[in-house]
Scaffold this active site. Structure first.
Site: not given
Ligand code: OSB
Ligand code: MG
Length: 371
Positions: A140, A165-167, A192, A217, A242, A266, A294, A296
């Site tokens: 991510s 995955k790109l924010k 996301d 997401e 999510d 999660k 996740g 972090l």
């Protein structure tokens, strides 16, 4: 599985503060350090561990560190310490009466699963019903300039990560994904949004259909399900919820409304393993793939996520990437590093990782003891 009940002799909470190797920016803000509560449950010479995934302020979900600590101190830990439990199902009735705070509930439940697996001398994955000695992982990537994002995508693809995955956020979406897709025509990509769009952005979100995304997401509000169903009928890109899925009840609603065609589970967000397994089983019944997200996590939460990811419905790569991407030094002795996009399941009983006690002492508060 039946055995002599486990008596919880004692519990300890420590607050751990680890600086992040690089700041992590998502649509709601930037994190430069990871501050989390570490719970240890003691029973007959064994120790079970879990970490909380709540943030100090309610910027991902509405749970806060202060609220979680109140519930743990005033209700959950006093109810559990001194009591005996034959299995995780026996613990659940003490957790479920409370509203919300599913991250705090998850801490107690997850630490008990670790303890229980250790008492059976089995890996956590085995008592959960999982299989295999490694899992597929992706990565991510936080928000940053487009050119440096392309470099980061290239380097993580070279390392073998199986999905990038790109924010995104408003103003940092179409141009970003166009540049990344042009540079990496074959890469498995997802986005996301962390809840930063509304249905008024439907036309913009439909333009994402051109980029062959695995999924997007959480585009809409953190506490919404219905608008996601409306959006899913306007776009072809599968939606993956999510934030909206804190429990199996919400997952069931989302699946029935076709608001989610992929699910991010999660365990630390959804109240623990029993609830995560319910979400997993519901998703399988709807033929919806799941993957492990996740927060972090340190090596403790990371090890939990790896064991969860070995359940059969986890057919997409998760976010459990190498610990060294986040921390120069982690609190576990075992290094959790992926090789060619595969993360090995820690060996041994329970979560299979041990605390680096000397280092932990240098980054954590003194234990707050419950007995
Ligand atoms: O939305 O999945 C998310 C991190 C913090 C809060 C929310 C999210 C994330 C991530 C990071 O995407 C996943 C990881 O690398 O642990
Ligand atoms: Mg997310």
């Amino acid at each position: 599985m039946t055995r002599t009940p486990l008596r919880i002799d004692r519990a300890e909470i420590r607050l751990v503060r680890l600086p992040l190797v690089t700041p992590f920016t998502i649509s709601t803000g930037t994190m430069t350090e990871k501050l989390f509560p570490l719970l240890t449950l003691y029973a007959g010479g064994l120790e079970g561990y879990a970490e909380g995934v709540m943030d100090p302020l309610p910027d991902y979900l509405d749970e806060t560190l202060a609220g979680s600590l109140s519930l743990l101190r005033d209700a959950l830990l006093p109810a559990v310490v001194g009591q005996s439990f034959a299995n995780p199902e026996a613990l659940e009735p003490l957790l479920t009466p409370w509203r919300g705070h599913r991250m705090a509930l998850a801490m107690v439940e997850m630490a008990f699963w670790d303890l229980w697996a250790k008492s059976l001398d089995l890996p956590l994955q085995t008592v959960l019903g999982g299989n295999g000695d490694a899992i597929d992982v992706g990565v991510s990537l936080g928000i940053g300039p487009i050119d440096s994002t392309i470099d980061r995508v290239a380097s993580h693809l070279e390392q073998g990560y199986k999905r990038i995955k790109l924010k995104i956020k408003p103003g940092h979406d179409i141009a970003l994904i166009r540049a990344v897709r042009d540079a990496f025509p074959q890469a498995r990509l997802s986005l996301d949004a962390n809840s930063c769009y509304t249905l008024a952005d439907s036309a913009l979100l439909a333009r994402l259909d051109d980029f062959a995304l695995d999924y997007i997401e959480q585009p809409l509000a953190w506490n919404d399900i219905h608008d996601h169903a409306t959006l899913q009928h306007r776009i072809r890109t599968p939606i993956c919820l999510d934030e909206s899925l804190k429990s199996a009840r919400e997952a069931r609603l989302a699946l029935m409304l076709d608001a989610t065609r992929v699910i991010n589970i999660k365990v630390g967000r959804s109240g623990g393993y029993l609830e995560s397994k319910r979400i997993h089983d519901l998703a399988r019944a709807f033929d919806v793939p799941v993957w492990c997200g996740g927060m972090l996590e340190s090596g403790i939460g990371r090890a939990h996520n790896i064991h969860l990811s070995t359940l059969p419905g986890f057919t997409k790569p998760g976010d459990t990437s190498s610990s060294s991407r986040y921390f120069t030094r982690d609190i576990t002795n075992e290094r959790l590093e992926s090789v060619d996009g595969r993360m090995a399941v820690p060996q041994g009983a329970g979560i299979g990782v041990t605390l680096d006690r000397a280092f932990l002492d240098s980054v954590a508060t003194a234990p707050e003891v419950f007995k």
